[in-house]
Design an enzyme around this catalytic site. Structure first.
Site: not given
Ligand code: PMP
Length: 286
Positions: A33, A52, A100, A146, A179, A204
């Site tokens: 995302y 990114r 799945r 991310k 972070e 990140l």
């Protein structure tokens, strides 16, 4: 005002936007995302966020759901339909819907969801600053991608809230800050040097971090990329965080201890003001 979301090719009312229960984003957090800030009808750092996204998708071998140019159009369109002048756009790409099974499905189609949110107009001034607490970094070893696997960060943020803090600084096994849960961490030393952790698999690569580093260079501030501890940050002249939605936000307390004089410092103030100047150069879409 009714909110509009975008789901796989359709603009739909937010309340009835749906994805399938076997979407791999839901089952495995097999999704990436981005969040782009919007201020005065401008997307802030739009291209670096899309760059990114490209990297996250490539690392996980998820195909683009639509071309980059079309994605840009959709992002702007969602913001426009929701009349977002200040706020953010959130977009997520999952590997798609499949029975799945841990391994990648052969024929799943990547799924794209876009939503947006209004916020108060952001100010180039810092406000009073925020408190952070420290917490062990519980996340996996590829947080440079991310993904929507955000439980480590969610636990940290919840702990911060329960302790009256705005953010949690995550600490690695050697005692160094990685972070924040949704922001990058910075300090300013007694000598006025900026310090932030170098890029790697353990943080990140914040888009705001990158822009602020460029802004710092234009202000002729010295930047050193190295890890630092909570104790060093508590003794620092200043501390601050960066992210697409907090911009540059001064940190005035760390684990209950005042940083500097317990007030926003000059460096964070200047960086925030210059950051806004730097990102205001793009054309507004609204
Ligand atoms: N680190 C983490 C873990 C984050 O979730 C974020 C917010 N996306 C950041 C750093 C800051 O990144 P950016 O400046 O691109 O918002």
């Amino acid at each position: 005002m009714s909110r509009i979301a975008y789901v796989n090719g359709r603009y739909v009312p937010h309340g009835s936007a749906r994805v399938h229960i076997e979407d791999r984003g839901y089952q495995f957090a097999d999704a990436v995302y981005e969040v782009i800030g919007i201020a005065d009808g401008r997307f802030l750092d739009e291209d670096p966020h899309l760059d990114r996204l490209a990297r996250s998708l490539e690392e996980l071998r998820i195909a683009w759901p639509i071309e980059r140019r079309a994605l840009k159009f959709v992002l702007h369109e969602v913001a426009r339909r929701n009349l977002v002048r200040h706020g953010l756009v959130y977009f997520q790409v999952s590997r798609g819907v499949a029975r799945r099974d841990y391994g990648f499905p052969k024929n799943a189609k990547p799924a794209l969801v876009v939503t947006c949110k209004h916020t108060a107009p952001p100010s180039p001034e810092t406000g009073p600053g925020v408190a952070v607490i420290s917490t062990p970094d519980l996340r996996w070893k590829r947080v440079d991608i991310k993904t929507t696997g955000l439980l480590g960060g969610a636990l940290g943020k919840q702990k911060a809230r329960e302790n009256g803090a705005f953010e949690a600084w995550q600490v690695d096994e050697k005692g160094f800050v990685t972070e924040g849960t949704s922001s990058n961490a910075w300090i300013v030393t007694a000598e006025g040097e900026l310090v932030t952790r170098p890029l790697g698999n353990d943080i990140l690569a914040g888009v705001t971090r990158g822009t602020v580093a460029k802004v710092a260079a234009t202000l002729q501030l010295k930047l050193t990329e190295r890890p630092f501890t909570i104790a060093e940050a508590q003794r620092a002249r200043e501390a601050f965080m960066t992210s697409a939605t907090s911009f540059v936000t001064p940190i005035v307390r760390i684990d209950g201890k005042a940083v500097g004089e317990g007030k926003p410092g000059d460096t964070a103030r200047r960086l925030r003001a210059e950051y806004f100047r730097a990102v205001s150069e793009t054309a507004p879409f609204l």
